[in-house]
Structure formats: structure tokens, C-alpha cells
Scaffold this active site. Sequence first.
Site, mmCIF file in Angstrom:
data_model
loop_
_atom_site.group_PDB
_atom_site.id
_atom_site.type_symbol
_atom_site.label_atom_id
_atom_site.label_comp_id
_atom_site.label_asym_id
_atom_site.label_seq_id
_atom_site.Cartn_x
_atom_site.Cartn_y
_atom_site.Cartn_z
ATOM 1 N N HIS A 105 -17.323 60.745 -16.208
ATOM 2 C CA HIS A 105 -15.921 61.059 -16.520
ATOM 3 C C HIS A 105 -15.398 60.266 -17.710
ATOM 4 O O HIS A 105 -14.194 60.087 -17.859
ATOM 5 C CB HIS A 105 -15.043 60.809 -15.278
ATOM 6 C CG HIS A 105 -15.345 61.744 -14.153
ATOM 7 N ND1 HIS A 105 -15.203 61.401 -12.824
ATOM 8 C CD2 HIS A 105 -15.784 63.030 -14.148
ATOM 9 C CE1 HIS A 105 -15.546 62.436 -12.058
ATOM 10 N NE2 HIS A 105 -15.910 63.423 -12.836
ATOM 11 N N SER B 118 -16.570 59.631 -2.330
ATOM 12 C CA SER B 118 -16.167 60.542 -1.260
ATOM 13 C C SER B 118 -16.879 61.887 -1.409
ATOM 14 O O SER B 118 -16.789 62.725 -0.516
ATOM 15 C CB SER B 118 -14.654 60.743 -1.281
ATOM 16 O OG SER B 118 -14.246 61.208 -2.547
ATOM 17 N N PRO C 169 -18.471 52.877 3.807
ATOM 18 C CA PRO C 169 -17.956 52.572 5.156
ATOM 19 C C PRO C 169 -17.539 53.827 5.916
ATOM 20 O O PRO C 169 -17.364 53.784 7.134
ATOM 21 C CB PRO C 169 -16.752 51.661 4.896
ATOM 22 C CG PRO C 169 -16.424 51.786 3.451
ATOM 23 C CD PRO C 169 -17.594 52.378 2.737
ATOM 24 N N ALA D 7 -19.899 48.180 0.036
ATOM 25 C CA ALA D 7 -21.026 48.240 -0.903
ATOM 26 C C ALA D 7 -21.635 46.867 -1.195
ATOM 27 O O ALA D 7 -22.862 46.730 -1.240
ATOM 28 C CB ALA D 7 -20.562 48.907 -2.194
HETATM 29 P P1 NAD Z 1 -12.759 58.392 -4.177
HETATM 30 O O1 NAD Z 1 -11.565 57.573 -4.497
HETATM 31 O O2 NAD Z 1 -12.580 59.845 -3.965
HETATM 32 O O3 NAD Z 1 -13.493 57.833 -2.854
HETATM 33 C C1 NAD Z 1 -13.779 56.487 -2.670
HETATM 34 C C2 NAD Z 1 -14.940 56.382 -1.693
HETATM 35 O O4 NAD Z 1 -15.321 55.003 -1.631
HETATM 36 C C3 NAD Z 1 -14.599 56.799 -0.256
HETATM 37 O O5 NAD Z 1 -15.639 57.597 0.262
HETATM 38 C C4 NAD Z 1 -14.506 55.469 0.501
HETATM 39 O O6 NAD Z 1 -14.896 55.575 1.861
HETATM 40 C C5 NAD Z 1 -15.479 54.612 -0.279
HETATM 41 N N1 NAD Z 1 -15.229 53.170 -0.215
HETATM 42 C C6 NAD Z 1 -14.051 52.504 -0.072
HETATM 43 N N2 NAD Z 1 -14.257 51.170 -0.086
HETATM 44 C C7 NAD Z 1 -15.588 50.986 -0.245
HETATM 45 C C8 NAD Z 1 -16.431 49.824 -0.337
HETATM 46 N N3 NAD Z 1 -15.922 48.583 -0.286
HETATM 47 N N4 NAD Z 1 -17.756 50.019 -0.494
HETATM 48 C C9 NAD Z 1 -18.284 51.274 -0.560
HETATM 49 N N5 NAD Z 1 -17.560 52.384 -0.482
HETATM 50 C C10 NAD Z 1 -16.214 52.259 -0.326
HETATM 51 O O7 NAD Z 1 -13.772 58.071 -5.310
HETATM 52 P P2 NAD Z 1 -14.765 59.005 -6.097
HETATM 53 O O8 NAD Z 1 -15.602 59.778 -5.150
HETATM 54 O O9 NAD Z 1 -15.401 58.127 -7.105
HETATM 55 O O10 NAD Z 1 -13.861 60.068 -6.883
HETATM 56 C C11 NAD Z 1 -12.672 59.698 -7.499
HETATM 57 C C12 NAD Z 1 -12.531 59.887 -9.003
HETATM 58 O O11 NAD Z 1 -11.699 58.803 -9.364
HETATM 59 C C13 NAD Z 1 -13.750 59.688 -9.812
HETATM 60 O O12 NAD Z 1 -13.897 60.833 -10.507
HETATM 61 C C14 NAD Z 1 -13.440 58.529 -10.796
HETATM 62 O O13 NAD Z 1 -13.480 59.014 -12.132
HETATM 63 C C15 NAD Z 1 -12.051 58.130 -10.550
HETATM 64 N N6 NAD Z 1 -11.751 56.689 -10.278
HETATM 65 C C16 NAD Z 1 -12.432 55.693 -10.902
HETATM 66 C C17 NAD Z 1 -12.157 54.367 -10.620
HETATM 67 C C18 NAD Z 1 -12.930 53.290 -11.327
HETATM 68 O O14 NAD Z 1 -13.340 53.477 -12.462
HETATM 69 N N7 NAD Z 1 -13.208 52.160 -10.662
HETATM 70 C C19 NAD Z 1 -11.179 54.038 -9.682
HETATM 71 C C20 NAD Z 1 -10.473 55.087 -9.059
HETATM 72 C C21 NAD Z 1 -10.789 56.424 -9.366
#
Ligand code: NAD
Length: 255
Positions: A120, A190, A215, A233
Site C-alpha cells: 500500500h 485481519s 491474537p 506478534a
Molecule cells: P487491521 O487493522 O485490519 O487488523 C489488525 C489485525 O492485527 C487484527 O487481525 C488483529 O487481531 C491483529 N492484532 C492486533 N494486535 C496484534 C498484536 N499485538 N500482534 C499480532 N496481531 C495483532 O490491519 P490490516 O489487516 O493490516 O489492514 C488494515 C490496513 O491498514 C492495511 O491496508 C494497512 O495499509 C493499513 N494500516 C497500516 C498501519 C501501519 O503501517 N502500521 C497501521 C494501521 C493501518
Amino acid sequence: MQELIKSTAEALMRAKHCVALTGAGISVESGIPPFRGKGGIWEKYDPMEYAHIDAFMSNPTKVWQVLLKDMKSIVDKARPNDAHLGLARLEQLGILKTIITQNVDGLHQLAGNTDVIEFHGNFAWHRCLDCRQRIATHAIDLTTIPPHCQCGGIYRPECIFFGEAIPPQHLMRSQQEATRCDVMLVIGTSAVVQPVALMPVIARETNAKVFEINPERTPLTDNISNGILEGKAGHVMNRLVEEVERQLSTLDPIY
Ligand code: NAD
Ligand code: ZN
């Protein structure tokens, strides 16, 4: 759980081409909130009002004020956690070849991974909407919102907004890696955002083993995954890397 850690580590040791697919969850322990689920950004904001390209183009001030300003200060401060460092270690050990990430935070590269497909795009860089000049995000001055380039144009992040196409080169390479891999680790996603959520499906259809670290269960669990290592993670990756290193230390040295 220890049994699954052991069998996942065995699969990693046998893998010729391991790929990881990561999502927002892997960066939660670095202080970056995910989009969905508990504490997610979308509990506070409507994505279509702030994260759609039409919202940005029609009112960049509002999107900068509400979403991008906070995102910049969070990402500026964030550092890789044990899960990012664990993936870097798996690359060092010659096991992990490529990371496909949905994240835009640049933490995999900071941890030391060298082949990261940013599905992305990224938030490490911005560019001017008018003259296209690039600027590192940490160098952007936020005294006026939205921040402007010297030419007067407004800066936008290099990540994609909803409503924008996936860069075709990222999509193609991700599909190639998903087809080629024999083990895929799916961490902190997710698995509902398309088309990236198809990558584990492609991997499984082309005979790879798919292991999730999360989780919470996801739509992949029970259908596509060979197993889910349930937990945060950082903790799970520490145990997994420890087990890989333990198994490596019991191998006869090859002269
Ligand atoms: P999501 O927000 O849809 O889902 C987050 C997932 O992470 C969930 O399944 C949840 O259960 C899991 N999770 C929560 N805490 C966790 C932990 N400590 N260890 C492991 N897993 C954990 O995220 P997604 O599927 O990546 O999709 C969201 C979109 O948001 C992506 O396309 C991304 O581009 C964007 N995004 C990116 C960031 C970033 O760059 N860090 C942050 C937020 C959203
Ligand atoms: Zn400019």
C-alpha cells in the site's frame, strides 16, 4: 501451543522460499494503532471521510488536521518491536526471503529486512501534488496545515488512499512471491482488505504451508491456514525464532 511452535519452526527449517505477509497488528506493540478491532483508528473516524482519495483532494486541510498530522507524529517515533526483529533474524538465517507488508510505517526496513514489498505504499516519504518533489516525512514542517512544498503545492503521503489503485509492480511481485513460496507466515492482519488478502490463498493453492500469528482468528483460520499461533506478534515471534535457533544448534555442522 509449544507443539505448533515446534512444527512451524520445522517447516521454516525445511523451507526453500519463505515469505511473510504482515499487517497493522505487527506494529501494534510499536505503538501504532491498527485500523480495525480493539483500539483501532476506525473506532474513532469514518475511513471514507478521512482516508478516501476524494476526501483528501476535496479537503486536504481536514485530512491533514485529523488523520495525517497524528499519523506523522506516531510513525516518526515508532521503533521496530520483537516481531519485526524476529523477521529480520529469520532473513539473516537465510530462511525468510521476502516480506509483503500492508503497513506503511517502514519498520521492517528499520529492523533490517532487505526485500520488503510495500503493498500500500509508504508513509516514510511525501510528494508535492504540483511539482512531484519528494520529501522525507520526518523533514516536513507542520507549522502550517496542510504542509506546503516550496512551489506552493500540498504534500501527500506516498501511501495509497482508499479509492486508489495498488501500484501494479507491487501487486505483480506479491503474486509471484505468493506463488513461489513454500511457507508463508501471515502476521497481524485481519485478512479482509483486498486484494492483498488473496496472497495466502494463492500460497495455499500452490502448495505452501500457511501459518498465522494473531491474537484473534481471521477468515483465513480453518480455511486457508495450516495453523494459527495465537498471541501477540512480539511474544510469538520470540518463541518461534528461539525454537528455530534451538533446532539449528542441534544440526550436525556441514564441512
Ligand atoms: P487491521 O487493522 O485490519 O487488523 C489488525 C489485525 O492485527 C487484527 O487481525 C488483529 O487481531 C491483529 N492484532 C492486533 N494486535 C496484534 C498484536 N499485538 N500482534 C499480532 N496481531 C495483532 O490491519 P490490516 O489487516 O493490516 O489492514 C488494515 C490496513 O491498514 C492495511 O491496508 C494497512 O495499509 C493499513 N494500516 C497500516 C498501519 C501501519 O503501517 N502500521 C497501521 C494501521 C493501518
Ligand atoms: Zn512542489
